[in-house]
Design an enzyme around this catalytic site. Structure first.
Site, PDB file in Angstrom:
ATOM      1  CE  LYS A   1      -4.236  -1.686   0.262  1.00  0.00           C
ATOM      2  NZ  LYS A   1      -3.985  -2.911   0.234  1.00  0.00           N
TER       3      LYS A   1
ATOM      4  CE  LYS B   1      -6.120 -16.864  -8.450  1.00  0.00           C
ATOM      5  NZ  LYS B   1      -6.512 -17.229  -7.028  1.00  0.00           N
TER       6      LYS B   1
ATOM      7  CE  LYS C   1     -11.684  -8.406  -6.294  1.00  0.00           C
ATOM      8  NZ  LYS C   1     -10.721  -7.322  -5.297  1.00  0.00           N
TER       9      LYS C   1
END
Ligand code: TRP
Length: 329
Positions: A111, A194, A197
């Site tokens: 972050k 995979k 989103k």
């Protein structure tokens, strides 16, 4: 029965990969354990303080999980902020969490790199709040993906430290809940890795039939097999992997044979796949819409969930307070 807890981020929508992966297992797991599922709205404030959309995001996440099969009659389903006891436990645990170890957390460092302008204390304390979520119900198991393993490890460390400092055996060392070989991995439509989103890669449970058709028709393929029984490149193998899950065995076998004798037409394959995905998604999407607009039902679910979660939380908080020397007059 073991206590199992899972936290759900109220950002991002559920996709087919979630549905056939973790969710199928959640639905099964809820019958075999004492399960708590909650929507982590406090956590979302560390990166997405958004008073305009927060409530809708929570509603969407809740509706999608209910539509996918989490059963409020079987499991305890609640909203994190409806159980403010978690904030007290987080505060108490933070007294024994070292700033150094929090600063070294991978997700925190990530972050800092991505949002250097918003390094708030809530973000630093994220692993402590997550530990509080888990330890609030003294959960034995937590289903976590790779990205959450370190947080769970820290939860164990906080619990162990608490027990050592106060010379008690009160907080459990929560372990990952292992689905083992049962966890099916659904690939994305963009030919690599995979399902996730990103648009173009994922099919969402809330997608319309047309959106599904468009996405499937755009899935990455190649120029087709030229030699009988040749090995499939990843993008094609991915399409077959999805087909294996959503289509009938006959359909799957038909297209596999066509691939192997080089007569396959990817347009036909995709058309069939899109219709078979729609067969799975359309009823779930209808349930999501029904649930999302059913105020009375949602109110009942979260109210009863919060009641049960608070009862469990109160027992833990009472113990922790006593152990730490906070006593009533
Ligand atoms: N951090 C988790 C995520 O980003 C969400 C979460 C919050 C969670 N509290 C939790 C998961 C407790 C498991 C247990 O996905």
């Amino acid at each position: 029965m073991d206590t199992v807890l899972s936290g759900i981020r109220p950002t991002g929508r559920l996709h087919l990969g979630n549905y056939f992966g973790a969710l199928k297992n959640f639905v099964k797991m809820q019958h075999e354990n004492r399960c708590f599922f909650f929507i982590a709205d406090y956590h979302s404030l560390t990166t997405h303080p958004d008073p305009v959309h927060l409530h809708d995001n929570v509603r969407n996440a809740l509706s999608e999980y209910l539509a996918a099969g989490l059963d409020p009659e079987v499991a305890t389903i609640y909203i994190q902020s409806d159980v403010p006891q978690v904030a007290e436990l987080s505060l108490l645990l933070s007294m024994h969490a070292y700033v150094g170890e929090l600063e070294r957390t991978a997700s925190f460092k990530d972050k800092i790199r991505k949002h250097p302008d918003n390094i708030n204390a809530g973000l630093l304390n994220y692993p402590v709040l997550m530990a509080a979520d888990i330890l609030l119900h003294r959960a034995k198991y937590v289903p976590v993906g790779k990205d959450q393993e370190q947080h769970l490890e820290m939860t164990r460390r906080f619990a162990r430290r608490f027990n050592q400092i106060y010379n008690v055996d009160f907080l459990p060392e929560s372990e990952p809940y292992n689905f083992g070989h049962e966890l099916i991995k659904i690939p994305g439509l963009d030919g690599n890795g995979k399902m996730g989103k990103s648009e173009g890669n994922g099919i969402f449970l809330a997608d319309t039939d047309d959106a599904i058709r468009k996405k499937v028709m755009r899935a990455v393929t190649d120029s087709g097999p030229t030699v009988p029984n040749q090995q499939m490149p990843e993008p094609i193998a991915n399409i077959f992997t999805i087909m294996k899950v959503v289509s009938s065995a006959d359909t799957y076998d038909h297209f596999l044979a066509a691939y192997n004798d080089c007569s396959i037409r990817y347009g036909d394959l995709k058309k069939q796949l899109a219709e078979d995905i729609i067969q799975v998604v359309a009823p779930i999407r209808a349930r999501i819409e029904d649930i999302r607009s059913n105020e009375a039902y949602l109110h009942k679910v979260v109210t009863e969930g919060a009641e049960r979660a608070r009862a469990s939380a109160d027992a833990t908080i009472k113990g922790v307070r006593e152990i730490m020397g906070i006593k009533p007059f």
